[in-house]
Scaffold this active site. Structure first.
Site, PDB file in Angstrom:
ATOM      1  N   ASP A 112      -6.397 -24.893   9.968  1.00 24.28           N
ATOM      2  CA  ASP A 112      -6.163 -23.457   9.859  1.00 24.28           C
ATOM      3  C   ASP A 112      -6.571 -22.962   8.472  1.00 24.28           C
ATOM      4  OD1 ASP A 112      -4.962 -20.864  10.300  1.00 24.28           O
ATOM      5  OD2 ASP A 112      -3.255 -21.572   9.125  1.00 24.28           O
TER       6      ASP A 112
ATOM      7  N   ASP B 114      -5.479 -19.379   6.891  1.00 24.94           N
ATOM      8  CA  ASP B 114      -4.436 -18.612   6.193  1.00 24.94           C
ATOM      9  C   ASP B 114      -3.134 -19.406   6.067  1.00 24.94           C
ATOM     10  OD1 ASP B 114      -6.408 -16.782   6.575  1.00 24.94           O
ATOM     11  OD2 ASP B 114      -5.197 -15.345   7.701  1.00 24.94           O
TER      12      ASP B 114
ATOM     13  N   ASP C  45       0.071 -23.900   9.660  1.00 26.96           N
ATOM     14  CA  ASP C  45       1.441 -23.514   9.270  1.00 26.96           C
ATOM     15  C   ASP C  45       2.202 -22.847  10.415  1.00 26.96           C
ATOM     16  OD1 ASP C  45      -0.431 -21.199   8.723  1.00 26.96           O
ATOM     17  OD2 ASP C  45       1.497 -20.212   8.429  1.00 26.96           O
TER      18      ASP C  45
END
Lengths: 175, 175
Positions: B8, B10, B135
Site C-alpha cells: 500500500d 498511503d 495499514d
C-alpha cells in the site's frame, strides 16, 4: 461466492482503434482503416515518421472524451453485473495522463459499477479474477484465471484462447 | 517463481497522516497530533464542521508533492525488489484527482520499479499476490494472500494479523 470477471477497457469496451484512426487520418491526411490492420497494430502501419506522434494520442484528455463503446458493451456488462462481480482493468500506466479522462468515462458510462471496481494497472497478471476479457493476449500469460480474447484486428491470428467476436458473444458465453 | 508482495502507499510508504495533520492544524489553527488518534481515524477526531474539508485534502495535487516516505521505506522496498516481485497497490479511486500526483511520486521515489507494477484500485481483494502490506485491515477481508498490518494509530487495536511497526521490521520479516 460470485465468480469474478475483469474486463479490459481499450479495444474491448471502447473503440479506441477507430479514434486512433480518425485522429491519424485527420492530422496526416491519410485513409488508413481497420481492414488495413489485419494481424498488426496501428503503430506498425502508420508512416514511421508519425509513430511517435500517434503514440501520444491517448495522452490527450479529449481522446477518451465521448469515445463510443462497442455495440451492446454497456448493456451486456450491466447484465453480467447481476450475476458476476465485474472489475474494469485498464492498462493505464502506459498513458498516465489519461487517468482522469478514463475515470470520467467509466463513471459516466458504467454508473451501475462502483469505482471501487476500477483498476488502473500495468501488468494484469496481478488480477485475482476467474476471467479476463481482453484484446491483448500478452495479459493472459501469467494471469491465474482464464483469458477470453476479444477480437480486434491486431489479434486476428492469435490462437490458443477462447475468443469472442463481439459483446453478444460475451453475453452468450456468460449468461 | 518469485513470491509477490503488494504494498500500500498511503500510511504505509508515505506519511499521509502527518500531512493531513499539518494541513488541518494550519488551516484551522488546531494542534491535533498522532497521539490523539489512537485507534481512531483523523476524520473521527477533527471538529465535525471540518470533516468534509479535511476529506478533500488528498484531492489537492500538492498533497502528495514531496510527501516524505517513512524511514527506511525506500531502501527496504529496493532490497525486497531483489528477491520478490513488488507491486504498489494504492486505493486511489476514492481520490481520483490524486492519480497524477501519486503516479509522479511513485516514479520519482521508486525509480527501480516499473510503472507496470503500480496498481491504482479500489478494492484490493482482486490482487493476486502472496502478501499485502497495508495499514487498512479492511483490505485483507477477501484478499487471497496474507495481509501484513503496517502499524498506524488508527489500527492500534486491530488483532488477528501479523503486524509490522516499521520498515526495519518489514526487512526482518522478508529478508
Amino acid at each position: 461466492m460470485r465468480k469474478r470477471i475483469a474486463i479490459d477497457m481499450d479495444e474491448t469496451i471502447v473503440d479506441t482503434l477507430s479514434r486512433h484512426l480518425d485522429w491519424y487520418n485527420r492530422e496526416f491526411s491519410q485513409s488508413l482503416c481497420k481492414a488495413d490492420l489485419h494481424a498488426t497494430k496501428i503503430y506498425d502501419r502508420v508512416l514511421v515518421e508519425h509513430v511517435a506522434r500517434v503514440r501520444t494520442y491517448p495522452d490527450d484528455p479529449d481522446f477518451f472524451a465521448n469515445i463510443p463503446p462497442y455495440e451492446n458493451a454497456i448493456s451486456v456488462i450491466k447484465d453480467l453485473n447481476e450475476h458476476y462481480d465485474i472489475y474494469i482493468a485498464t492498462a493505464a500506466m502506459e498513458h498516465p495522463a489519461s487517468f482522469g479522462a478514463k475515470y470520467t468515462w467509466l463513471v459516466e458510462n458504467l454508473p451501475f459499477l462502483s469505482p471501487m471496481n476500477f483498476i488502473f494497472c500495468g501488468s494484469k497478471s496481478i488480477l485475482n479474477t476467474d476471467y479476463l476479457i481482453d484484446d491483448s493476449p500478452r495479459h493472459f500469460t501469467h494471469f491465474a484465471g482464464e483469458g477470453i480474447l476479444f477480437s480486434a484486428p491486431h489479434n486476428a491470428n492469435e490462437t490458443g484462447f477462447r475468443r469472442v467476436e463481439n459483446w453478444q458473444e460475451v453475453r452468450a458465453m456468460f449468461l
